[in-house]
Scaffold this motif. Structure first.
Motif, PDB file in Angstrom:
ATOM      1  N   THR A  66      49.381  34.229 -48.773  1.00  0.00           N
ATOM      2  CA  THR A  66      48.748  33.303 -47.836  1.00  0.00           C
ATOM      3  C   THR A  66      49.740  32.769 -46.809  1.00  0.00           C
ATOM      4  O   THR A  66      49.419  31.859 -46.055  1.00  0.00           O
ATOM      5  CB  THR A  66      48.102  32.114 -48.579  1.00  0.00           C
ATOM      6  N   GLN A  67      50.958  33.341 -46.783  1.00  0.00           N
ATOM      7  CA  GLN A  67      51.901  33.000 -45.723  1.00  0.00           C
ATOM      8  C   GLN A  67      51.262  33.337 -44.387  1.00  0.00           C
ATOM      9  O   GLN A  67      50.726  34.417 -44.187  1.00  0.00           O
ATOM     10  CB  GLN A  67      53.192  33.795 -45.889  1.00  0.00           C
ATOM     11  N   LEU A  68      51.316  32.400 -43.442  1.00  0.00           N
ATOM     12  CA  LEU A  68      50.566  32.567 -42.198  1.00  0.00           C
ATOM     13  C   LEU A  68      51.437  32.939 -41.021  1.00  0.00           C
ATOM     14  O   LEU A  68      52.552  32.473 -40.875  1.00  0.00           O
ATOM     15  CB  LEU A  68      49.811  31.275 -41.885  1.00  0.00           C
ATOM     16  N   PHE A  69      50.853  33.780 -40.196  1.00  0.00           N
ATOM     17  CA  PHE A  69      51.521  34.187 -38.963  1.00  0.00           C
ATOM     18  C   PHE A  69      50.480  34.188 -37.849  1.00  0.00           C
ATOM     19  O   PHE A  69      49.364  34.679 -38.033  1.00  0.00           O
ATOM     20  CB  PHE A  69      52.125  35.582 -39.123  1.00  0.00           C
ATOM     21  N   ALA A  70      50.850  33.647 -36.717  1.00  0.00           N
ATOM     22  CA  ALA A  70      49.935  33.622 -35.572  1.00  0.00           C
ATOM     23  C   ALA A  70      50.380  34.656 -34.551  1.00  0.00           C
ATOM     24  O   ALA A  70      51.510  34.619 -34.073  1.00  0.00           O
ATOM     25  CB  ALA A  70      49.908  32.242 -34.937  1.00  0.00           C
ATOM     26  N   GLY A  71      49.497  35.567 -34.214  1.00  0.00           N
ATOM     27  CA  GLY A  71      49.787  36.562 -33.197  1.00  0.00           C
ATOM     28  C   GLY A  71      49.709  35.968 -31.808  1.00  0.00           C
ATOM     29  O   GLY A  71      49.364  34.798 -31.607  1.00  0.00           O
ATOM     30  N   SER A  72      50.012  36.775 -30.815  1.00  0.00           N
ATOM     31  CA  SER A  72      50.091  36.274 -29.441  1.00  0.00           C
ATOM     32  C   SER A  72      48.748  35.734 -28.963  1.00  0.00           C
ATOM     33  O   SER A  72      48.699  34.712 -28.258  1.00  0.00           O
ATOM     34  CB  SER A  72      50.561  37.393 -28.506  1.00  0.00           C
ATOM     35  N   GLU A  73      47.637  36.363 -29.342  1.00  0.00           N
ATOM     36  CA  GLU A  73      46.329  35.893 -28.905  1.00  0.00           C
ATOM     37  C   GLU A  73      46.030  34.502 -29.454  1.00  0.00           C
ATOM     38  O   GLU A  73      45.566  33.607 -28.739  1.00  0.00           O
ATOM     39  CB  GLU A  73      45.243  36.875 -29.356  1.00  0.00           C
ATOM     40  N   ASP A  74      46.325  34.303 -30.738  1.00  0.00           N
ATOM     41  CA  ASP A  74      46.101  32.992 -31.348  1.00  0.00           C
ATOM     42  C   ASP A  74      46.990  31.930 -30.715  1.00  0.00           C
ATOM     43  O   ASP A  74      46.572  30.797 -30.489  1.00  0.00           O
ATOM     44  CB  ASP A  74      46.379  33.060 -32.855  1.00  0.00           C
ATOM     45  N   ARG A  75      48.221  32.293 -30.433  1.00  0.00           N
ATOM     46  CA  ARG A  75      49.141  31.319 -29.845  1.00  0.00           C
ATOM     47  C   ARG A  75      48.690  30.915 -28.439  1.00  0.00           C
ATOM     48  O   ARG A  75      48.746  29.742 -28.074  1.00  0.00           O
ATOM     49  CB  ARG A  75      50.555  31.903 -29.799  1.00  0.00           C
ATOM     50  N   LEU A  82      47.295  25.957 -40.235  1.00  0.00           N
ATOM     51  CA  LEU A  82      47.727  27.246 -40.660  1.00  0.00           C
ATOM     52  C   LEU A  82      48.227  28.020 -39.512  1.00  0.00           C
ATOM     53  O   LEU A  82      48.488  29.189 -39.595  1.00  0.00           O
ATOM     54  CB  LEU A  82      46.597  27.947 -41.296  1.00  0.00           C
ATOM     55  N   LEU A  83      48.259  27.371 -38.416  1.00  0.00           N
ATOM     56  CA  LEU A  83      48.485  28.140 -37.242  1.00  0.00           C
ATOM     57  C   LEU A  83      49.754  28.883 -37.378  1.00  0.00           C
ATOM     58  O   LEU A  83      49.910  29.783 -36.691  1.00  0.00           O
ATOM     59  CB  LEU A  83      48.544  27.250 -36.037  1.00  0.00           C
ATOM     60  N   LEU A  84      50.735  28.373 -37.932  1.00  0.00           N
ATOM     61  CA  LEU A  84      51.742  29.139 -37.324  1.00  0.00           C
ATOM     62  C   LEU A  84      52.798  29.477 -38.287  1.00  0.00           C
ATOM     63  O   LEU A  84      52.942  30.543 -38.587  1.00  0.00           O
ATOM     64  CB  LEU A  84      52.287  28.470 -36.122  1.00  0.00           C
ATOM     65  N   LEU A  85      53.692  28.830 -38.442  1.00  0.00           N
ATOM     66  CA  LEU A  85      54.804  29.703 -38.348  1.00  0.00           C
ATOM     67  C   LEU A  85      55.152  30.185 -39.729  1.00  0.00           C
ATOM     68  O   LEU A  85      55.082  29.463 -40.690  1.00  0.00           O
ATOM     69  CB  LEU A  85      55.913  29.044 -37.619  1.00  0.00           C
ATOM     70  N   MET A  86      55.523  31.406 -39.752  1.00  0.00           N
ATOM     71  CA  MET A  86      55.696  32.035 -41.038  1.00  0.00           C
ATOM     72  C   MET A  86      56.678  31.272 -41.902  1.00  0.00           C
ATOM     73  O   MET A  86      56.518  31.210 -43.119  1.00  0.00           O
ATOM     74  CB  MET A  86      56.167  33.467 -40.841  1.00  0.00           C
TER      75      MET A  86
END
Length: 552
Positions: A277-286, A9-13
């Motif tokens: 449930t569309q996922l987006f990873a912020g800078s901290e998660d990345r 789910l990490l990433l990209l929208m």
């Protein structure tokens, strides 16, 4: 492309299909500040834990211990201020699956009841784990657990709760393979989940959370078989936690054991309450993911180089490692180059939050836990006083303590050297935090604990601290006839040290470094000379504490 389980789910929208939930009928969402409304809409946060196993807080011996109910409550209160928050627990809250003697049972029960009352006060919704039933159904509070596929217990029905103006439905199921007491039946979790999803939707639930006390592969199978689940929480075999992932349109999260890492899911809703449930990873998660990828790539690089040199290497195995390396390199590139700007609302963010010292402790919970320590100590001492220390076998030495050893050595350099070490203050470190009568702590802070002719709970007179006999063995025979009987162990090895200096309790332990702290002039001077220059255990510990305070 990177494998699906790695990106998860990490990433990209753009990588995940969008699933939206309509706003609550008739609900009037609270008006956020104008700037927040324009940028973020509304926010619904779910915090998930599982397999706390009767552990309100971790061992304090670690440089950066993970887990602590008081810190989780701080996180909950912080997220409540950001929008709306709900704490869910997928089971095994009360007890561990490790052996518990009758003497240790009062401590376990007190901690279990503390966790129950704390979670109830926090409004947490809690599922059932088999460990919760290890002392029978009578130990489980009536009408407070969820487990829709379990009969023979007084359980709560699936829950409906309004959070951030959204109706959240929560149900739980237990692994049908779980060992449960006689008279309790566990049926098919999929059938129970299908019934619950349909019933909760009919009651107006816009978000459905499944607390599934099964291992991750079984949770995946369940959500594939049961459409309509928004979020599924892995409840069994969670270990150190796992990366979030999308399974179809369901978000799946796996917290860590003993609440060491909390799974946090933030749903960023539109102002009218639509959710995705569309996922987006912020800078901290990345950044965290990039760091994990870099570590794995270093390992792979070394492995691939060694495999390439070995003529016996299976070409297929080597090719697989190179494919993994390429996939991780691609994923890292994508993480480093993808836009950090959030997508249009609605979207979701999910990550594991380490519960460490950088999270402040909730003052009220911290005070309650201090009172719990006092109750635990009183219960343990009362129980321990009734159980004498096993006597030493005939003709075998028993533990006599420093007072007896001091008859000959009191003013010698070896005792004076020991008095300057951390071992000489081991008991005080427990007394300072009122944990000297905790079964979780005492054994490594006294001498001869649990040994014949040694010490035990409530029987530590003359044997507090890590004295001579911990390393050199029980000394009664040597003390009685010092010229005829040698001390049992002249120079202890690393195996003895590691009975207490385990990874769980002493994360910076390195044998040579720690040995430099406890040998020297008057006490192993020759061994200290052989060790030579190098870091000491004290220096390793201090550096680790400084890193923990600074954060990642």
């Amino acid at each position: 492309m990177p494998p699906r389980h790695a990106l998860g789910l990490l990433l990209l929208m753009a990588a995940c299909s969008q699933r939206t939930v309509p706003p609550a009928q008739g609900a009037s969402p609270p008006a956020p500040p104008p700037a927040a409304a324009a940028q973020n809409g509304r926010q619904l946060t779910l915090l998930a834990v599982s397999e706390i196993h009767g552990t309100p807080e971790p061992c304090g011996c670690q440089s950066d211990p993970l887990g602590d109910v008081a810190r989780i409550l701080t996180l909950l209160h912080q997220t409540e201020k950001e929008g709306g928050a709900l704490l869910v627990d997928a089971g095994a809250l009360r007890y561990t699956d490790q052996p518990l003697s009758a003497t240790m049972r009062p401590q376990a029960d007190l901690k279990a009841e503390f966790l129950e009352s704390t979670w109830q006060a926090a409004g947490a919704i809690v599922g059932l784990g088999a460990e919760d039933l290890r002392f029978g159904p009578q130990a489980l509070p009536k009408g407070r657990r969820l487990a829709s596929n379990v009969t023979g217990l007084d359980l709560a029905p699936p829950a409906l709760k309004e959070v951030a103006g959204i109706t959240v439905g929560v149900f739980a199921v237990l692994d049908p393979a779980a060992q449960v007491p006689a008279g309790i039946t566990v049926s098919d979790p999929v059938a129970a989940a299908q019934r619950d999803v349909a019933a909760l939707r009919k009651q107006g639930a816009q978000v459905i959370v499944a607390l599934v006390h099964e291992p991750r592969p079984e949770v995946r199978r369940l959500v594939r078989a049961v459409p309509g689940i928004t979020l599924a929480v892995v409840g069994a075999g969670v270990g150190d936690g796992g990366a979030p992932e999308l399974v179809g349109e369901t978000l799946l999260v796996q917290p860590a054991v003993e609440a060491q890492r909390v799974a946090r899911v933030d749903f960023h809703l539109t102002p009218d309450g639509r959710l995705s449930t569309q996922l987006f990873a912020g800078s901290e998660d990345r950044q965290a993911r990039v760091a994990r990828i870099a570590t794995r790539l270093r390992t792979l690089e070394t492995q691939i180089a060694e495999l390439a040199k070995d003529p016996a290497t299976d070409p297929g195995f080597l090719a697989a490692r190179r494919r993994e390396q390429k996939a991780l390199q691609d994923e890292r590139h994508e993480l480093e180059t993808a836009p950090v700007t959030p997508p249009p609302l609605p979207y979701a963010m999910a990550r594991l939050v380490p519960v460490n010292r950088r999270l402040p402790r909730d003052p009220q919970a911290a005070a309650a836990m201090k009172a719990l320590d006092a109750r635990v100590g009183e219960a343990n001492r009362t129980a321990g006083e009734k159980i004498p220390v096993p006597p030493a076998d005939p003709d075998q030495p028993r533990y006599v303590g420093l007072e007896t050893c001091g008859d000959c050595h009191r003013h010698e350099a070896n005792v004076e050297f020991w008095q300057k070490t951390g071992h000489a203050h081991a008991w005080k470190t427990l007394v300072d935090v009122n944990k000297q009568w905790s079964f979780d702590c005492i054994k490594c802070h006294v001498t001869g604990y649990g040994e014949k002719g040694g010490s035990a709970m409530a029987h530590v007179e003359g044997l507090t601290d890590v004295q001579c006999e911990v390393c050199h063995g029980p000394g009664s025979l040597h003390a009685a006839r010092p010229k005829q009987v040698k001390i049992p162990v002249g120079a202890p090895d690393e195996r003895l040290c590691r009975t207490c200096h385990t990874p769980e309790h002493s994360d910076t332990f390195q044998f040579d470094a720690y040995l430099r702290d406890i040998v020297g002039a008057g006490h192993g001077a020759k061994r200290r000379a052989v060790l030579g220059d190098g870091p000491t255990g004290h220096e390793l510990r201090r550096a680790a504490l400084e890193r923990a305070q600074q954060g990642p």
